[in-house]
Write an enzyme that holds these catalytic residues in place. Structure first.
Site, PDB file in Angstrom:
ATOM      1  N   HIS A 162     -65.058  -1.016  -7.383  1.00 31.53           N
ATOM      2  CA  HIS A 162     -66.197  -0.102  -7.657  1.00 31.53           C
ATOM      3  C   HIS A 162     -66.059   1.183  -6.872  1.00 31.53           C
ATOM      4  O   HIS A 162     -66.776   1.364  -5.885  1.00 31.53           O
ATOM      5  CB  HIS A 162     -67.500  -0.806  -7.299  1.00 31.53           C
ATOM      6  CG  HIS A 162     -68.715  -0.195  -7.900  1.00 31.53           C
ATOM      7  ND1 HIS A 162     -69.417   0.825  -7.302  1.00 31.53           N
ATOM      8  CD2 HIS A 162     -69.363  -0.454  -9.048  1.00 31.53           C
ATOM      9  CE1 HIS A 162     -70.458   1.144  -8.045  1.00 31.53           C
ATOM     10  NE2 HIS A 162     -70.451   0.375  -9.111  1.00 31.53           N
ATOM     11  N   PHE A 163     -65.381   2.088  -7.156  1.00 33.14           N
ATOM     12  CA  PHE A 163     -64.334   2.219  -8.165  1.00 33.14           C
ATOM     13  C   PHE A 163     -63.080   2.563  -7.397  1.00 33.14           C
ATOM     14  O   PHE A 163     -63.138   3.430  -6.531  1.00 33.14           O
ATOM     15  CB  PHE A 163     -64.688   3.321  -9.155  1.00 33.14           C
ATOM     16  CG  PHE A 163     -66.018   3.109  -9.841  1.00 33.14           C
ATOM     17  CD1 PHE A 163     -66.138   2.171 -10.846  1.00 33.14           C
ATOM     18  CD2 PHE A 163     -67.139   3.817  -9.449  1.00 33.14           C
ATOM     19  CE1 PHE A 163     -67.362   1.967 -11.486  1.00 33.14           C
ATOM     20  CE2 PHE A 163     -68.365   3.610 -10.080  1.00 33.14           C
ATOM     21  CZ  PHE A 163     -68.482   2.683 -11.098  1.00 33.14           C
TER      22      PHE A 163
END
EC number: 4.2.1.59
Length: 156
Positions: A57-58
């Site tokens: 993420h991410f």
């Protein structure tokens, strides 16, 4: 160094683990720096690139998931409730989150940020606590919400 970085701990992570059932990697409060029983608490969470959620993420642009910012605020709210009561009142108790209202996210939280988690009691009746929470980074609001939680008997 920011004002919150210079504050002395009232409760460190070892003390926090005596009051909360959460453990790494899901323990999202590092220390408590301000506390007024039945009223208010300020806690800190250092956000590092080593957090497991950043793997997905991410990966190219790591951002702390908003739901985990809310979880950090909820853990601070649970600390406010348990620290406000006498030890015999919280022995064999656990704080369960009952609801979240009005959650808003204002800006991303990224590796290197220090989350300041401020929670205030708005109402308490028996074992049920209503609180507001605001998360800040460098004095800027990153998230806010209202929480309702209940202290209940731990299952054995």
């Amino acid at each position: 160094m920011s004002e919150s970085a210079e504050r002395k701990s009232i409760l460190d992570v070892v003390g926090i683990q005596k009051l909360l059932p959460h453990r790494p990697p899901f323990l999202l409060v590092d220390r408590v720096v301000e506390f007024e029983a039945h009223r208010r608490l300020v806690a800190l969470k250092g956000v590092t690139m080593n957090e497991p959620f950043f793997q997905g993420h991410f990966p190219a642009q790591p951002v702390m998931p908003g739901v985990l910012i809310l979880e950090a605020l909820a853990q601070a709210a649970a600390l406010l409730a348990t620290m406000s009561l006498q030890p015999d009142e919280v022995k064999d108790k656990i704080t369960y989150l009952m609801g979240i209202d009005g959650a808003r996210f204002r800006r991303p939280v990224v590796p290197g940020d220090r989350l300041e988690l401020e929670v205030e009691v708005t109402k308490q009746k028996g074992a049920v606590w209503k609180q507001t929470g605001v998360a800040r980074v460098d004095g800027q609001v990153v998230a806010e919400a209202e929480f309702m939680a209940m202290l209940a008997d731990r299952e054995r």
